[in-house]
Design an enzyme around this catalytic site. Structure first.
Site, PDB file in Angstrom:
ATOM      1  N   GLY A 120      -7.873  -3.262   3.231  1.00  0.00           N
ATOM      2  CA  GLY A 120      -6.537  -3.840   3.024  1.00  0.00           C
ATOM      3  C   GLY A 120      -6.164  -4.063   1.581  1.00  0.00           C
ATOM      4  O   GLY A 120      -5.257  -4.848   1.295  1.00  0.00           O
ATOM      5  N   ASN A 212       2.921   7.165   4.980  1.00  0.00           N
ATOM      6  CA  ASN A 212       1.467   7.011   4.865  1.00  0.00           C
ATOM      7  C   ASN A 212       1.034   7.415   3.466  1.00  0.00           C
ATOM      8  O   ASN A 212       1.734   8.168   2.780  1.00  0.00           O
ATOM      9  CB  ASN A 212       0.786   7.919   5.900  1.00  0.00           C
ATOM     10  CG  ASN A 212      -0.728   7.814   5.849  1.00  0.00           C
ATOM     11  OD1 ASN A 212      -1.286   6.716   5.720  1.00  0.00           O
ATOM     12  ND2 ASN A 212      -1.414   8.944   5.926  1.00  0.00           N
ATOM     13  N   HIS A 214      -2.322   9.111   1.445  1.00  0.00           N
ATOM     14  CA  HIS A 214      -3.605   9.785   1.651  1.00  0.00           C
ATOM     15  C   HIS A 214      -4.301   9.930   0.301  1.00  0.00           C
ATOM     16  O   HIS A 214      -3.659  10.309  -0.685  1.00  0.00           O
ATOM     17  CB  HIS A 214      -3.366  11.150   2.294  1.00  0.00           C
ATOM     18  CG  HIS A 214      -4.641  11.826   2.677  1.00  0.00           C
ATOM     19  ND1 HIS A 214      -5.385  11.452   3.780  1.00  0.00           N
ATOM     20  CD2 HIS A 214      -5.339  12.818   2.066  1.00  0.00           C
ATOM     21  CE1 HIS A 214      -6.465  12.201   3.843  1.00  0.00           C
ATOM     22  NE2 HIS A 214      -6.472  13.030   2.814  1.00  0.00           N
ATOM     23  N   ASP A 255      -1.915  13.313   8.787  1.00  0.00           N
ATOM     24  CA  ASP A 255      -1.738  13.682   7.375  1.00  0.00           C
ATOM     25  C   ASP A 255      -0.859  14.922   7.201  1.00  0.00           C
ATOM     26  O   ASP A 255      -1.198  15.818   6.427  1.00  0.00           O
ATOM     27  CB  ASP A 255      -3.112  13.939   6.711  1.00  0.00           C
ATOM     28  CG  ASP A 255      -4.016  12.734   6.814  1.00  0.00           C
ATOM     29  OD1 ASP A 255      -3.511  11.609   6.751  1.00  0.00           O
ATOM     30  OD2 ASP A 255      -5.239  12.928   6.976  1.00  0.00           O
ATOM     31  N   GLU A 284      -3.079   4.772  -6.212  1.00  0.00           N
ATOM     32  CA  GLU A 284      -2.437   4.239  -4.995  1.00  0.00           C
ATOM     33  C   GLU A 284      -1.761   2.912  -5.304  1.00  0.00           C
ATOM     34  O   GLU A 284      -0.600   2.689  -4.953  1.00  0.00           O
ATOM     35  CB  GLU A 284      -3.482   4.014  -3.898  1.00  0.00           C
ATOM     36  CG  GLU A 284      -4.122   5.296  -3.421  1.00  0.00           C
ATOM     37  CD  GLU A 284      -5.088   5.076  -2.276  1.00  0.00           C
ATOM     38  OE1 GLU A 284      -5.368   3.920  -1.912  1.00  0.00           O
ATOM     39  OE2 GLU A 284      -5.570   6.077  -1.724  1.00  0.00           O
TER      40      GLU A 284
HETATM   41  C1  GRF Z   1      -6.635   4.317   0.972  1.00  0.00           C
HETATM   42  O1  GRF Z   1      -7.484   5.097   0.219  1.00  0.00           O
HETATM   43  C2  GRF Z   1      -5.507   5.141   1.536  1.00  0.00           C
HETATM   44  O2  GRF Z   1      -5.197   6.245   0.754  1.00  0.00           O
HETATM   45  C3  GRF Z   1      -6.049   5.590   2.859  1.00  0.00           C
HETATM   46  O3  GRF Z   1      -6.816   4.510   3.316  1.00  0.00           O
HETATM   47  C4  GRF Z   1      -7.317   3.783   2.214  1.00  0.00           C
HETATM   48  C5  GRF Z   1      -7.053   2.341   2.443  1.00  0.00           C
HETATM   49  O4  GRF Z   1      -7.680   1.542   1.467  1.00  0.00           O
HETATM   50  N1  GRF Z   1      -4.995   5.989   3.755  1.00  0.00           N
HETATM   51  P1  GRF Z   1      -7.490  -0.039   1.428  1.00  0.00           P
HETATM   52  O5  GRF Z   1      -7.981  -0.567   2.764  1.00  0.00           O
HETATM   53  O6  GRF Z   1      -6.050  -0.300   1.226  1.00  0.00           O
HETATM   54  O7  GRF Z   1      -8.324  -0.478   0.278  1.00  0.00           O
END
Ligand code: GRF
Length: 297
Positions: A120, A212, A214, A255, A284
């Protein structure tokens, strides 16, 4: 083998050693207590003796490991582990927490729902991003998790955001999800490490409203089973020179939906899956909240 366990349980080497000691000592203790208790049943038949003994140690084992785990400082791990096993075996019911009545959105406030199954960190980062803005135009109105062990559960409590904790089966039905998303007036559904496939009925109900992220450059290294360290291992195995993130709309395949944004980062020769994961995670955290904001403007 030990490496795999370490990754699966997300623990360091010392913690893994303490966990294995707990399993070993808890197991021996279970056998010892079981044998001490058996004479009290006064069973003659060998087969019946064995059946009762197996039942007895099945009951004693969880208690023994929990007690031993306290001495090894691993109580948190084992209470979560047993809960997970209970859920898998259907002994513990998935807590379907009915969120409180949705807070009224003040127009033109937009509301997003975040769905996550894992740690999370993205969910927390998105919440922090919109909290920190002086002009409050976007709020995180609902959190959705299919995993009672997910980080989202603690985040919901800490941030006072309603949490819908939903079992895999109820999620697959789609009906409950649509109902909640409608009730909470959700404008955008953000997947942040959500491992279940979003049902087609939900996608049709919210066209172009589910996104989403990825941790690689799709269409490479995506699809079923490609999550977490599997993605970064695949990138390194293929000797890619760059990786990055893809933010995309969600469609009925894993995806697969239309791309919204791709940002790249280099893959270094010295990279391990963990190092690469860190570099990608930074991207991210930097780009996901901004993209959400742009989509809602
Ligand atoms: C992230 O790397 C995202 O790209 C993928 O799941 C992961 C979630 O990471 N879909 P976190 O739980 O938010 O740290």
């Amino acid at each position: 083998m030990l490496d795999k366990l370490q990754k699966k349980w997300k623990v360091n080497g010392v913690q893994l050693a303490l966990i294995l000691c707990t399993f070993a000592i808890g197991g021996s203790l279970t056998g010892y207590i079981g044998r001490k208790l058996m004479p009290f049943f006064g069973i003659e038949s060998k087969i019946l003796w064995l059946v009762v003994y197996i039942l007895l140690i099945t009951i004693i084992w969880p208690m023994a490991v929990v007690v031993v785990s306290v001495f090894f400082g691993q109580y948190k791990f084992f209470s979560a582990y047993l809960k997970k096993m209970g859920l898998r075996m259907g002994l513990v019911k998935h807590p379907m927490v009915p969120p409180p009545v949705p807070a009224k959105k003040e127009e033109p406030m937009k509301s997003i729902a975040i769905m996550a199954s894992g740690k999370g960190s993205n969910a927390q980062n998105i919440i922090d991003y919109f909290h920190s803005q002086t002009e409050k135009r976007i709020m995180v109105g609902l959190l959705i998790s299919n995993n009672p062990m997910a980080g989202l559960n603690a985040i919901a409590e800490k941030e006072h955001i309603p949490l819908l904790s939903i079992s895999k089966e109820s999620f697959a039905g789609g009906k409950i999800l649509v109902e909640y998303l409608k009730n909470y007036n959700i404008d955008l559904i953000v997947l942040a490490g959500f491992l279940l496939k979003v049902p087609a009925s939900v996608i049709h109900f919210f066209p172009d409203k589910i996104i989403n992220i990825h941790p690689a450059l799709l269409p490479l290294h995506g699809g079923k089973g490609m999550y977490g360290h599997h993605v970064h291992e695949a990138v390194l195995n293929k000797k890619e020179t760059q990786s990055g993130i893809t933010i995309h709309y969600v469609d009925e395949a894993y995806d697969h939906g239309r791309f919204i944004l791709q940002i790249t980062c280099p893959v270094l020769e010295t990279d391990t899956p963990e190092l690469l994961a860190q570099r990608v995670k930074q991207l991210e955290h930097e780009h996901y909240p901004k993209t959400i904001e742009q989509l809602l403007q």
